[in-house]
Design a protein around this motif. Structure first.
Motif, PDB file in Angstrom:
ATOM      1  N   TRP A 174       0.833  -1.202   0.000  1.00 21.79           N
ATOM      2  CA  TRP A 174       0.000   0.000   0.000  1.00 21.79           C
ATOM      3  C   TRP A 174       0.872   1.258   0.000  1.00 21.79           C
ATOM      4  O   TRP A 174       0.592   2.216  -0.713  1.00 21.79           O
ATOM      5  N   VAL A 175       1.925   1.232   0.811  1.00 22.29           N
ATOM      6  CA  VAL A 175       2.817   2.387   0.896  1.00 22.29           C
ATOM      7  C   VAL A 175       3.545   2.601  -0.423  1.00 22.29           C
ATOM      8  O   VAL A 175       3.609   3.720  -0.950  1.00 22.29           O
ATOM      9  N   VAL A 176       4.086   1.525  -0.978  1.00 21.96           N
ATOM     10  CA  VAL A 176       4.833   1.647  -2.239  1.00 21.96           C
ATOM     11  C   VAL A 176       3.923   2.140  -3.363  1.00 21.96           C
ATOM     12  O   VAL A 176       4.276   3.080  -4.097  1.00 21.96           O
ATOM     13  N   ASN A 177       2.766   1.552  -3.498  1.00 23.99           N
ATOM     14  CA  ASN A 177       1.864   1.931  -4.590  1.00 23.99           C
ATOM     15  C   ASN A 177       1.339   3.352  -4.424  1.00 23.99           C
ATOM     16  O   ASN A 177       1.095   4.051  -5.408  1.00 23.99           O
ATOM     17  N   TYR A 178       1.167   3.779  -3.178  1.00 26.98           N
ATOM     18  CA  TYR A 178       0.719   5.155  -2.968  1.00 26.98           C
ATOM     19  C   TYR A 178       1.790   6.153  -3.406  1.00 26.98           C
ATOM     20  O   TYR A 178       1.491   7.150  -4.074  1.00 26.98           O
ATOM     21  N   ILE A 179       3.046   5.890  -3.039  1.00 24.90           N
ATOM     22  CA  ILE A 179       4.127   6.801  -3.414  1.00 24.90           C
ATOM     23  C   ILE A 179       4.347   6.784  -4.926  1.00 24.90           C
ATOM     24  O   ILE A 179       4.725   7.797  -5.520  1.00 24.90           O
ATOM     25  N   VAL A 180       4.104   5.638  -5.570  1.00 27.52           N
ATOM     26  CA  VAL A 180       4.178   5.595  -7.037  1.00 27.52           C
ATOM     27  C   VAL A 180       3.179   6.575  -7.636  1.00 27.52           C
ATOM     28  O   VAL A 180       3.482   7.298  -8.595  1.00 27.52           O
ATOM     29  N   HIS A 185       4.332  13.161  -2.252  1.00 28.77           N
ATOM     30  CA  HIS A 185       3.980  12.960  -0.847  1.00 28.77           C
ATOM     31  C   HIS A 185       5.059  12.194  -0.069  1.00 28.77           C
ATOM     32  O   HIS A 185       4.842  11.880   1.104  1.00 28.77           O
ATOM     33  N   LEU A 186       6.182  11.905  -0.696  1.00 26.51           N
ATOM     34  CA  LEU A 186       7.243  11.189   0.026  1.00 26.51           C
ATOM     35  C   LEU A 186       7.778  12.021   1.182  1.00 26.51           C
ATOM     36  O   LEU A 186       8.130  11.488   2.239  1.00 26.51           O
ATOM     37  N   TRP A 187       7.829  13.316   1.000  1.00 26.57           N
ATOM     38  CA  TRP A 187       8.427  14.199   2.010  1.00 26.57           C
ATOM     39  C   TRP A 187       7.652  15.503   2.046  1.00 26.57           C
ATOM     40  O   TRP A 187       7.168  15.979   1.008  1.00 26.57           O
TER      41      TRP A 187
END
Length: 352
Positions: A174-180, A185-187
């Motif tokens: 979920w985290v990886v796909n969201y940042i993709v 929103h990474l930072w």
């Protein structure tokens, strides 16, 4: 110290390999972007033990040591954690957060690689790290004498590097796909108040919590976790993203016409998330010049204008969010597309 030239996490190891082995390096960067772990990984790659000293937890005597009487003369005996026989990596974390007297204690260690009569073994490296005052973190002014003793490198968070690392680090999908989908929103900039903010470290923490809960995580608990780790806007976006995953409902379905924009008021957070994802897709897919628009992009543009019309029927605010300018008032979407939207949306709305 303000950044002038920055490096990514992928670029840092090679730079350290050529510089840190001959001169001390100070690594600047925002909290939570991985400075400490990168230094430890670098030490491991060299086969060196990494000895970390925290500037905020040291007193001058912790470095200089205490006096001993040897042959009727006194001399300072450096502490065991520093005085080692084998080469090692001395990592001075939060160095610029240390009091001035502690910073002074590092002068000879950093420049001359010596504490009293003890000299670091050949092959040792010295690396310092700290946050910037602009990050609203504890950071004291660094004396010019100390600044001039090190090579200064500014690290920035990089989405591509982080995703490459995440792919081999058991990060929650979920985290990886969201940042993709939302690389922006990474930072987030640390706030001036005591509020959570988004960092690569924070996303890692959230991933660990998601793994710990497993499939039984309910929406309320997810909201508690995300709100306690990320910025408010990013936590809301992530919560909405998880809704799309759990209900097999995403932007691709809307783009293909297999689904419409969510209209239920209880799904307003989902509508905002999809609107932001739509904006990010437009920024990524649309060329700056109309001359470089391919046949495929033309079809995408036509569909995008129809989607904007449909979105405006549900929420004018969300439709405006898609085409809004940035914080400085500058357009983020190509001007030719914005002109077409202004020209065609009234006609498309009337046709509906």
């Amino acid at each position: 110290m303000e950044a002038t030239v920055t490096v990514t996490p992928d670029q840092l190891p090679e730079l350290l390999l050529h510089v840190a082995v001959v001169r001390p390096v100070f690594l600047w960067g925002a909290p939570g972007i991985g400075k400490s772990s990168l230094v430890r990984d670098f030490a491991d790659a060299l086969g060196l033990e990494c000895v970390t000293l925290l500037g905020t937890q040291l007193a001058p005597e912790d470095l200089i040591g205490v006096p001993q009487i040897v042959d009727d003369r006194s001399r300072f005996a450096p502490p065991e954690m520093i005085a080692r026989e084998q080469p090692y990596c001395l990592f001075l974390d939060e160095l610029n957060a240390a009091p001035a007297e502690v910073q002074k204690s590092f002068y000879s260690l950093i420049l001359d690689r010596r504490v009293g009569n003890y000299e670091l073994p050949a092959g040792s490296v010295v690396i310092g790290a700290g946050n910037r005052a602009t990050d609203n973190a504890l950071a004291r002014p660094m004396a010019s004498a100390l600044v001039n003793r090190m090579v200064h490198v500014h690290l920035r968070a990089d989405v591509d590097d982080w995703l490459k690392w995440a792919s081999v680090s058991d990060m929650h999908p979920w985290v990886v796909n969201y940042i993709v989908q939302r690389p922006d929103h990474l930072w987030s900039q640390p706030p001036k108040t005591e509020q959570p903010f988004s960092t690569p470290r924070g996303w890692h923490m959230l991933s660990d919590a998601l793994h710990s809960y497993g499939d039984g995580l309910d929406d309320t608990t997810l909201w508690v976790l995300a709100s306690g780790i990320l910025s408010a806007a990013h936590a809301s976006g992530f919560r909405a993203f998880v809704k799309t995953v759990r209900h097999a409902f995403d932007l691709e379905a809307v783009l293909k016409g297999d689904a419409g924009w969510p209209r239920d008021p209880v799904d307003r957070d989902l509508l905002y998330f999809l609107s932001e994802a739509f904006r990010a897709r437009l920024i990524k897919e649309l060329p700056e010049s109309r001359e470089h628009v391919s046949a495929g992009v033309k079809r995408f543009v036509l569909r995008a204008k129809t989607m904007l019309t449909e979105l405006a029927e549900i929420s004018v605010e969300c439709a405006q969010l898609v085409i809004a300018s940035d914080d400085d008032g500058l357009p983020v979407l190509p001007s030719w597309f914005l002109i077409e939207v202004t020209r065609d949306l009234p006609r498309l709305a009337a046709r509906r």
